[in-house]
Write an enzyme that holds these catalytic residues in place. Structure first.
Site, mmCIF file in Angstrom:
data_model
loop_
_atom_site.group_PDB
_atom_site.id
_atom_site.type_symbol
_atom_site.label_atom_id
_atom_site.label_comp_id
_atom_site.label_asym_id
_atom_site.label_seq_id
_atom_site.Cartn_x
_atom_site.Cartn_y
_atom_site.Cartn_z
ATOM 1 N N HIS A 242 0.817 -1.218 0.000
ATOM 2 C CA HIS A 242 0.000 0.000 0.000
ATOM 3 C C HIS A 242 0.856 1.277 0.000
ATOM 4 C CE1 HIS A 242 -3.003 -2.915 0.716
ATOM 5 N NE2 HIS A 242 -3.007 -2.896 2.032
ATOM 6 N N LYS A 342 -5.336 6.979 10.753
ATOM 7 C CA LYS A 342 -4.964 8.036 9.817
ATOM 8 C C LYS A 342 -4.078 7.490 8.709
ATOM 9 C CE LYS A 342 -5.468 12.149 11.106
ATOM 10 N NZ LYS A 342 -5.422 13.347 11.901
ATOM 11 N N ARG A 346 2.279 13.699 3.510
ATOM 12 C CA ARG A 346 2.618 15.064 3.933
ATOM 13 C C ARG A 346 3.853 15.513 3.155
ATOM 14 N NH1 ARG A 346 1.405 17.684 8.616
ATOM 15 N NH2 ARG A 346 0.563 15.785 9.518
ATOM 16 N N ASP A 396 -8.224 24.772 2.838
ATOM 17 C CA ASP A 396 -8.753 23.484 3.285
ATOM 18 C C ASP A 396 -9.796 22.925 2.312
ATOM 19 O OD1 ASP A 396 -9.983 21.406 4.573
ATOM 20 O OD2 ASP A 396 -10.511 22.514 6.371
HETATM 21 C C1 BG6 Z 1 -4.847 -4.614 4.617
HETATM 22 C C2 BG6 Z 1 -3.975 -5.103 5.728
HETATM 23 O O1 BG6 Z 1 -4.253 -4.861 3.380
HETATM 24 O O2 BG6 Z 1 -5.070 -3.219 4.752
HETATM 25 C C3 BG6 Z 1 -4.599 -4.772 7.069
HETATM 26 O O3 BG6 Z 1 -3.788 -6.499 5.608
HETATM 27 C C4 BG6 Z 1 -4.946 -3.312 7.160
HETATM 28 O O4 BG6 Z 1 -3.736 -5.150 8.118
HETATM 29 C C5 BG6 Z 1 -5.736 -2.866 5.937
HETATM 30 O O5 BG6 Z 1 -5.705 -3.133 8.328
HETATM 31 C C6 BG6 Z 1 -5.973 -1.373 5.935
HETATM 32 O O6 BG6 Z 1 -6.884 -1.034 4.956
HETATM 33 P P1 BG6 Z 1 -7.869 0.191 5.127
HETATM 34 O O7 BG6 Z 1 -8.592 0.276 3.833
HETATM 35 O O8 BG6 Z 1 -8.751 -0.135 6.290
HETATM 36 O O9 BG6 Z 1 -7.001 1.379 5.397
#
Ligand code: BG6
Length: 482
Positions: A242, A342, A346, A396
């Site tokens: 991610h 969060k 930034r 904002d």
């Molecule tokens: C997942 C992870 O890919 O993403 C999780 O395995 C995490 O551990 C999640 O909680 C977070 O996703 P979101 O969409 O809730 O920010």
């Protein structure tokens, strides 16, 4: 909208991901008239159950105010087939059900039919299911698309093996690797902000940017998922996918066109310029229970080994070695059981060398992905009123205020829609994946080989001791309060 007759098969249909994400997203699309008209959905899993029981599970995560009529219409297109993940006959039965459903609709000979195979499965059965899909279910006479969910391997080698196994069965254009962060509204907005506004692109480089932080914080621990999590840890769970995906979109150069391959070329190109992360540039943590005993520690979970060194928090400084970014530190941070929910980006700009106003705080552009979508630009103004002092304020753009009548869709709904439209822009290509593992694998191996012990932090805190100093010292981040 694409209206080809479509069959979607969700493998792992009785699992958590399917219940919590896949089916609610499919329903969302159905409700908004976004599924092709002649769509049929099949759930496939090992659990023995009838259609009624399956339907009960499917709706268990729908919003309580979901329109009842729409729900029953949707359930009428959802069927269940139970079968093992390694038995030819079971997959053959599935194929027969699909054929029968298509024959009922008189679409079984149409060449533009689409089959989507959604693998909401644990990695242990990934390749076996993919193999059986190809052998028993795949239909040469129509368009086939396969959706796979992370984890895409455990390190460079295992990921390469998985890519090879999948690549031997399906062409890359048939494969959609989901990283659900790429379906989030604010992540999809980054390219527009950057390449549609004259003032952002002009300062988006080392001449104006001091440092960039990409932060993911969750206020809950790994309760209930300890077994899975302990094998992966926060770096594999959130950072390598991610956060790095977000980084690549913030850092990449402008793609030639908005075509999926042009975008993915640019993302891969910038990933290639990232140096592998060093242990010295990393701060690792693992949460412990609260003093008052109200919240458990990571190792209090029965499915986690008592001597586990798996990090639930990690922060590292990264460098993109190209002309745009050379010398700019990127701090990425991810943690479970912290003080708040969060996810944000930034971008802190350099000091303003002003002859008029000495010691100014720095401007910042903040793109908040969740919980509330927002873009704000920290801007210095004259304190309003009779005072001549300065104040830090912000331009904002909080979406709930500006776009209060628009409901932001769940990431999964937008991604499934992309698959139905055959659009790969928001999916991870195999070469991107390979680069992502190249960046993190040496660090992960070192942490594991040397049994590096993470620093403890209390459930609900800001992270291990030194978390804020890390950012100010390693990335030259300065707080923006005047
Ligand atoms: C997942 C992870 O890919 O993403 C999780 O395995 C995490 O551990 C999640 O909680 C977070 O996703 P979101 O969409 O809730 O920010």
């Amino acid at each position: 909208q694409n209206d080809e007759p479509t069959t979607i098969v969700v493998f792992g249909a009785s699992g958590d991901l399917a219940k919590k994400k896949t089916f609610p997203a499919l329903f969302h699309l159905y409700q908004n008239g976004l599924l092709p008209k002649r769509t049929k959905i099949f759930g496939y899993a090992r659990t023995q159950m009838d259609h009624a029981e399956f339907h009960k599970r499917v709706v268990s995560h729908f919003k309580s105010d979901a329109d009842k009529e729409k729900v029953s219409e949707f359930l009428a297109i959802c069927k269940y087939v139970s079968g093992k993940y390694d038995v030819d006959d079971d997959f053959e039965r599935l194929r027969a059900e699909i054929d029968a459903a298509e024959a009922d609709e008189n679409v079984n000979t149409l060449p533009d039919r689409v089959h989507v195979y959604y693998m909401a499965l644990p990695p242990s059965v990934f390749v076996s299911v993919a193999t059986h899909i190809k052998k028993n279910v795949y239909d040469e006479s129509c368009v086939n698309r396969i959706i796979i969910e992370k984890p895409f391997g455990h390190d460079s080698e295992s990921s390469k093996q998985l890519s090879q196994d999948i690549g031997a069965l399906f062409e890359e254009k048939e494969v959609f690797r989901i990283d659900h962060y790429l379906g989030k509204e604010m992540v999809k907005n980054i390219m527009t902000l950057r390449f549609a506004n004259v003032f952002y692109e002009a300062v988006w480089n080392r001449h104006y940017v001091s440092n960039i932080q990409i932060t993911f914080k969750e206020p809950f621990g790994t309760e209930g998922r300890g077994g899975y999590f302990d094998e992966f840890g926060i770096i594999r769970d959130v950072m390598q996918n991610h956060l790095l995906q977000v980084l690549s979109i913030v850092a990449m150069n402008q793609p030639k066109t908005l075509d999926a391959e042009d975008i993915r070329d640019r993302k891969t190109e910038v990933l290639r310029r990232i140096l592998p992360i060093q242990l010295e540039d990393t701060l690792l943590g693992q949460y412990v229970g609260t003093h008052d005993g109200s919240k458990p520690g990571y190792k209090d979970d029965d499915t986690v080994p008592k001597d586990s060194n798996t990090p639930t928090f990690a922060q590292c400084v990264m460098h993109v070695d190209n002309d745009r970014w050379r010398g700019v530190p990127w701090v990425i941070k991810a943690g479970k059981a912290l003080d708040e929910a969060k996810m944000l980006i930034r971008i802190q700009f350099k000091d303003m060398p002003s002859a008029l106003f000495p010691n100014l705080a720095r401007n910042e552009l903040v793109i908040q992905v969740s919980p509330k979508e927002a873009v704000y630009l920290k801007t210095i103004v004259k304190k309003p009123g009779l005072s001549t002092r300065l104040a830090m304020s912000e331009l904002d753009l909080t979406y709930s205020k500006r776009y209060h009548d628009i409901k932001i869709p769940d990431a999964y709904a937008t991604l499934i829609l992309d698959v139905l439209n055959g659009d790969h822009s928001n999916f991870v290509r195999s070469d991107e994946l390979e680069e992502a593992w190249r960046i993190f694998t040496p660090l992960l191996h070192k942490i594991e080989d040397e049994s590096v012990v993470p620093f403890p932090y209390e459930y609900g805190s800001r992270g291990p001791k030194g978390v804020d100093e890390f950012t100010s010292e390693r990335a030259n981040y300065k707080r923006t309060n005047l």
